[in-house]
Design a protein around this motif. Structure first.
Motif, PDB file in Angstrom:
ATOM      1  N   MET A 112      -2.064  -3.949  23.757  1.00  0.00           N
ATOM      2  CA  MET A 112      -1.905  -3.139  24.971  1.00  0.00           C
ATOM      3  C   MET A 112      -1.777  -1.673  24.587  1.00  0.00           C
ATOM      4  O   MET A 112      -1.296  -1.362  23.498  1.00  0.00           O
ATOM      5  N   PRO A 113      -2.164  -0.756  25.484  1.00  0.00           N
ATOM      6  CA  PRO A 113      -1.859   0.657  25.242  1.00  0.00           C
ATOM      7  C   PRO A 113      -0.378   0.919  25.480  1.00  0.00           C
ATOM      8  O   PRO A 113       0.273   0.230  26.278  1.00  0.00           O
ATOM      9  N   ARG A 114       0.160   1.909  24.777  1.00  0.00           N
ATOM     10  CA  ARG A 114       1.572   2.238  24.968  1.00  0.00           C
ATOM     11  C   ARG A 114       1.852   2.711  26.394  1.00  0.00           C
ATOM     12  O   ARG A 114       2.889   2.407  26.968  1.00  0.00           O
ATOM     13  N   ASP A 115       0.902   3.471  26.946  1.00  0.00           N
ATOM     14  CA  ASP A 115       1.052   3.993  28.301  1.00  0.00           C
ATOM     15  C   ASP A 115       0.055   3.274  29.205  1.00  0.00           C
ATOM     16  O   ASP A 115      -1.158   3.509  29.130  1.00  0.00           O
ATOM     17  N   LEU A 116       0.557   2.375  30.047  1.00  0.00           N
ATOM     18  CA  LEU A 116      -0.336   1.587  30.902  1.00  0.00           C
ATOM     19  C   LEU A 116      -1.102   2.447  31.896  1.00  0.00           C
ATOM     20  O   LEU A 116      -2.131   2.010  32.428  1.00  0.00           O
ATOM     21  N   ARG A 117      -0.666   3.668  32.143  1.00  0.00           N
ATOM     22  CA  ARG A 117      -1.340   4.506  33.135  1.00  0.00           C
ATOM     23  C   ARG A 117      -2.774   4.828  32.749  1.00  0.00           C
ATOM     24  O   ARG A 117      -3.603   5.122  33.614  1.00  0.00           O
ATOM     25  N   VAL A 118      -3.105   4.755  31.438  1.00  0.00           N
ATOM     26  CA  VAL A 118      -4.486   5.058  31.019  1.00  0.00           C
ATOM     27  C   VAL A 118      -5.455   4.007  31.532  1.00  0.00           C
ATOM     28  O   VAL A 118      -6.674   4.238  31.557  1.00  0.00           O
ATOM     29  N   LEU A 119      -4.954   2.844  31.965  1.00  0.00           N
ATOM     30  CA  LEU A 119      -5.820   1.785  32.485  1.00  0.00           C
ATOM     31  C   LEU A 119      -6.258   2.048  33.919  1.00  0.00           C
ATOM     32  O   LEU A 119      -7.168   1.362  34.413  1.00  0.00           O
ATOM     33  N   GLY A 120      -5.654   3.019  34.576  1.00  0.00           N
ATOM     34  CA  GLY A 120      -5.885   3.239  35.998  1.00  0.00           C
ATOM     35  C   GLY A 120      -4.804   2.553  36.805  1.00  0.00           C
ATOM     36  O   GLY A 120      -4.198   1.560  36.356  1.00  0.00           O
ATOM     37  N   PRO A 121      -4.529   3.034  38.024  1.00  0.00           N
ATOM     38  CA  PRO A 121      -3.397   2.511  38.805  1.00  0.00           C
ATOM     39  C   PRO A 121      -3.455   1.014  39.080  1.00  0.00           C
ATOM     40  O   PRO A 121      -2.458   0.312  38.905  1.00  0.00           O
ATOM     41  N   ALA A 122      -4.612   0.527  39.505  1.00  0.00           N
ATOM     42  CA  ALA A 122      -4.697  -0.890  39.873  1.00  0.00           C
ATOM     43  C   ALA A 122      -4.525  -1.793  38.650  1.00  0.00           C
ATOM     44  O   ALA A 122      -3.769  -2.767  38.676  1.00  0.00           O
ATOM     45  N   ALA A 129      -3.156  -1.018  35.768  1.00  0.00           N
ATOM     46  CA  ALA A 129      -1.809  -0.875  35.220  1.00  0.00           C
ATOM     47  C   ALA A 129      -0.817  -1.750  35.983  1.00  0.00           C
ATOM     48  O   ALA A 129       0.067  -2.390  35.378  1.00  0.00           O
ATOM     49  N   ALA A 130      -0.950  -1.805  37.306  1.00  0.00           N
ATOM     50  CA  ALA A 130      -0.051  -2.641  38.108  1.00  0.00           C
ATOM     51  C   ALA A 130      -0.251  -4.120  37.781  1.00  0.00           C
ATOM     52  O   ALA A 130       0.722  -4.880  37.673  1.00  0.00           O
ATOM     53  N   ARG A 131      -1.522  -4.546  37.612  1.00  0.00           N
ATOM     54  CA  ARG A 131      -1.780  -5.956  37.290  1.00  0.00           C
ATOM     55  C   ARG A 131      -1.210  -6.320  35.922  1.00  0.00           C
ATOM     56  O   ARG A 131      -0.640  -7.400  35.740  1.00  0.00           O
ATOM     57  N   VAL A 132      -1.376  -5.428  34.945  1.00  0.00           N
ATOM     58  CA  VAL A 132      -0.862  -5.727  33.606  1.00  0.00           C
ATOM     59  C   VAL A 132       0.665  -5.724  33.618  1.00  0.00           C
ATOM     60  O   VAL A 132       1.312  -6.536  32.938  1.00  0.00           O
ATOM     61  N   ALA A 133       1.274  -4.826  34.390  1.00  0.00           N
ATOM     62  CA  ALA A 133       2.731  -4.809  34.483  1.00  0.00           C
ATOM     63  C   ALA A 133       3.253  -6.142  35.033  1.00  0.00           C
ATOM     64  O   ALA A 133       4.322  -6.620  34.615  1.00  0.00           O
ATOM     65  N   GLU A 134       2.508  -6.741  35.964  1.00  0.00           N
ATOM     66  CA  GLU A 134       2.923  -8.036  36.509  1.00  0.00           C
ATOM     67  C   GLU A 134       2.893  -9.136  35.452  1.00  0.00           C
ATOM     68  O   GLU A 134       3.629 -10.122  35.544  1.00  0.00           O
ATOM     69  N   GLY A 161      -8.341 -12.313  37.488  1.00  0.00           N
ATOM     70  CA  GLY A 161      -6.931 -11.918  37.521  1.00  0.00           C
ATOM     71  C   GLY A 161      -6.272 -12.270  36.209  1.00  0.00           C
ATOM     72  O   GLY A 161      -6.905 -12.196  35.154  1.00  0.00           O
ATOM     73  N   PRO A 162      -5.002 -12.669  36.226  1.00  0.00           N
ATOM     74  CA  PRO A 162      -4.334 -13.072  34.988  1.00  0.00           C
ATOM     75  C   PRO A 162      -5.053 -14.246  34.315  1.00  0.00           C
ATOM     76  O   PRO A 162      -5.570 -15.149  34.983  1.00  0.00           O
ATOM     77  N   ILE A 163      -5.072 -14.202  32.983  1.00  0.00           N
ATOM     78  CA  ILE A 163      -5.698 -15.242  32.160  1.00  0.00           C
ATOM     79  C   ILE A 163      -4.702 -15.612  31.072  1.00  0.00           C
ATOM     80  O   ILE A 163      -3.926 -14.773  30.609  1.00  0.00           O
TER      81      ILE A 163
END
Length: 530
Positions: free
Chosen positions: A205-215, A217-222, A264-266
């Motif tokens: 994962m990237p250290r800062d999830l924001r580089v993935l884009g908002p949507a 980043a939210a999915r990965v945070a979940e 979605g999640p895998i």
């Protein structure tokens, strides 16, 4: 006379093994029954047409044929799209949510060169009608409960999310090529593209999830909540790894080896030190939407025969833990491989490449070494006999299977070239026979030449083929060209560069992540790899 053997990639079960599978299956079925899941029995044969738009490139796995009425049929290669296509037109009359499970064989068209399975016996389930994190948690929880009922061994679970890397990948000039490079954990390509992708390749994962884009980043945070719940179970080690599990959702991104309908999640799971996963699953809401019945859905499957294969027979001792195992190539790439590994910090004192011992332990380095032929090495790594190896990209072009290729070494480089008489290449429109031990690579390369080309596979001494008129040209590795000159031949066209590559199994990338990253960083710092 009846042939006793079976096609590669299939196997029967007799006696004790058949009883062991039935016992395991009954144990798992009891768990599903108790949790309120209902069994569905699906046919092994169906029309091909419904699956072509659903499976995309994965449709190549289907065995297909025509019946006497001219209908094109296919053998069942995957339960999920078959169940979805049968449920979709009936959902209006059904009460949701549905908890369906299935069991049976899937048959997939695979290259058998790496010992791949063509027939797998699966038990799986589909949860239809429960959206979002609630459905993901229930499906993953059921999957892990079944695995724990099947084995007491430690479990390694990897989570990912379809489309999580799309924004980073789509910024590249060739997004599909970059997606393939990231899935193979190629550090040079990731570093050139962005620091965030290098972090994904190294750490998942990237250290800062924001580089993935908002949507995204939210999915990965979940996923972190799913990971937390799974890690609370005894004997379960959990990682989020987007290099391993983040197939692209954008049309310009190749789906790689993952089921193309996941959106979605895998998740994917390994047992103990095994190299091959024993199961996995994920969310696929878009599959039902594509069938005209938008409804949330998530599912999973277990490969029962893989679970059985890794369990000791009754009365047998469990396998002892082993050291990290390196596979090194005999021949021209061995000195390059040894120099690189020593630059990575391994002494390998006493290694005798000319001796008769092909399996040598090095406790001081905490490794074992296998000395193998180039063409066998990818098989040993993919099947988990070895964890890491060094092999030429010429061999990987023919038999690389599903390996990570994090680095290419600087030394030992050569060329894949068309060779023949010094008079030059045949004119356009010619019928040309090409002799080679690299038939797959040759066919891909010859598609760019204006000939009607026939590829003739031979095992070696390629220079003799054009010299003695077995073929018009040879297609082979050229390093110095001395052998060609000795036979009065010339290198007529360079098709590709050949480099020694460090390869690793998918399981080794998870199990030995920190150690491998340390080796790779030292190799890059010593300027012996790119």
């Amino acid at each position: 006379r009846t042939r006793p053997e079976l096609p590669a990639g299939v196997a029967p079960l007799f006696g004790a093994m058949a009883r062991r599978r039935r016992t395991l299956e009954e144990r798992l079925l009891a768990r599903l029954d108790a949790a309120g899941w209902e069994e569905v029995v699906l046919p092994v044969l169906d029309f091909l047409a419904p699956y072509e738009p659903l499976l995309g490139a994965a449709g190549r796995e289907l065995y297909r044929f025509s019946d006497r009425d001219g209908e094109t049929l296919a053998l069942r290669a995957d339960f999920t799209p078959m169940l979805a296509r049968l449920l979709a037109p009936r959902l209006a009359s059904l009460t949701l949510p549905l908890r369906c499970f299935y069991r049976g064989d899937v048959v997939r068209r695979r290259e058998a060169s790496l010992g791949g399975e063509r027939e797998l016996y699966q038990l799986g389930g589909e949860l239809v009608g429960v959206p979002g994190s609630a459905g993901d948690a229930e499906a993953l929880g059921t999957f892990l409960a079944l695995l724990r009922a099947a084995t007491d061994a430690p479990l390694r679970l990897v989570l990912g999310c379809a489309g999580a890397l799309d924004e980073l990948l789509l910024a590249a000039a060739d997004p599909a090529a970059l997606a393939r490079a990231v899935s193979r954990r190629e550090r040079a390509a990731a570093r050139e593209a962005s620091p965030a992708l290098l972090e994904v390749v190294e750490e998942g994962m990237p250290r800062d999830l924001r580089v993935l884009g908002p949507a995204a980043a939210a999915r990965v945070a979940e996923l972190a909540e799913l990971a937390r719940r799974a890690a609370a179970l005894p004997g379960v080690e959990v990682a989020i790894d987007l290099a391993e599990l983040a197939p692209g959702r954008h049309p310009s991104l190749a789906a790689g080896g993952e089921r193309p309908y996941y959106d979605g999640p895998i998740f994917r799971a390994w047992v103990g030190d095994d190299a091959l996963p024993v199961g996995g699953g994920g969310r696929y809401d878009g599959l039902f939407a594509a069938l005209g019945s938008p409804v949330p859905a998530v599912g999973f499957s277990l490969a029962l025969d893989r679970l059985l294969a890794r369990e000791p027979a009754p009365g047998a001792a469990a396998p002892a833990p082993r050291l990290l195992r390196l596979a090194l190539p005999k021949g021209r790439n061995l000195p390059v491989a040894l120099a690189a590994l020593r630059a990575a910090g391994l002494a390998l004192d006493g290694l005798d490449p000319e001796g008769r011992r092909l399996w040598q332990p090095f406790p001081a380095d905490d490794v074992e070494v296998l000395l193998l032929k180039d063409w066998d090495l990818p098989l040993y790594v993919e099947r988990g006999i070895a964890d890491v190896g060094v092999v030429g990209s010429d061999v990987l072009g023919e038999v690389d299977g599903d390996l990570a290729v994090p680095l290419r070494l600087r030394d030992g480089r050569a060329r894949l070239s068309l060779v023949g008489p010094p008079s030059g290449l045949p004119p356009a429109g010619s019928a040309v026979r090409v002799a080679t031990k690299y038939p797959l690579t040759a066919r891909r390369a010859l598609a760019g030449f204006p000939w009607a080309a026939e590829v003739c596979r031979i095992a070696g001494s390629v220079e003799l083929a054009p010299l003695l008129a077995l073929a018009d040209l040879g297609f082979d590795v050229v390093q110095t060209g001395a052998t060609l000159r000795a036979h009065g031949l010339a290198e007529l066209a360079v098709v590709d560069e050949v480099t020694p590559c460090l390869v690793a199994s998918r399981a080794a990338c998870q199990r030995f992540r920190r150690r491998l990253n340390g080796w790779l960083e030292r190799l890059e710092a010593a300027a012996v790899a790119v």
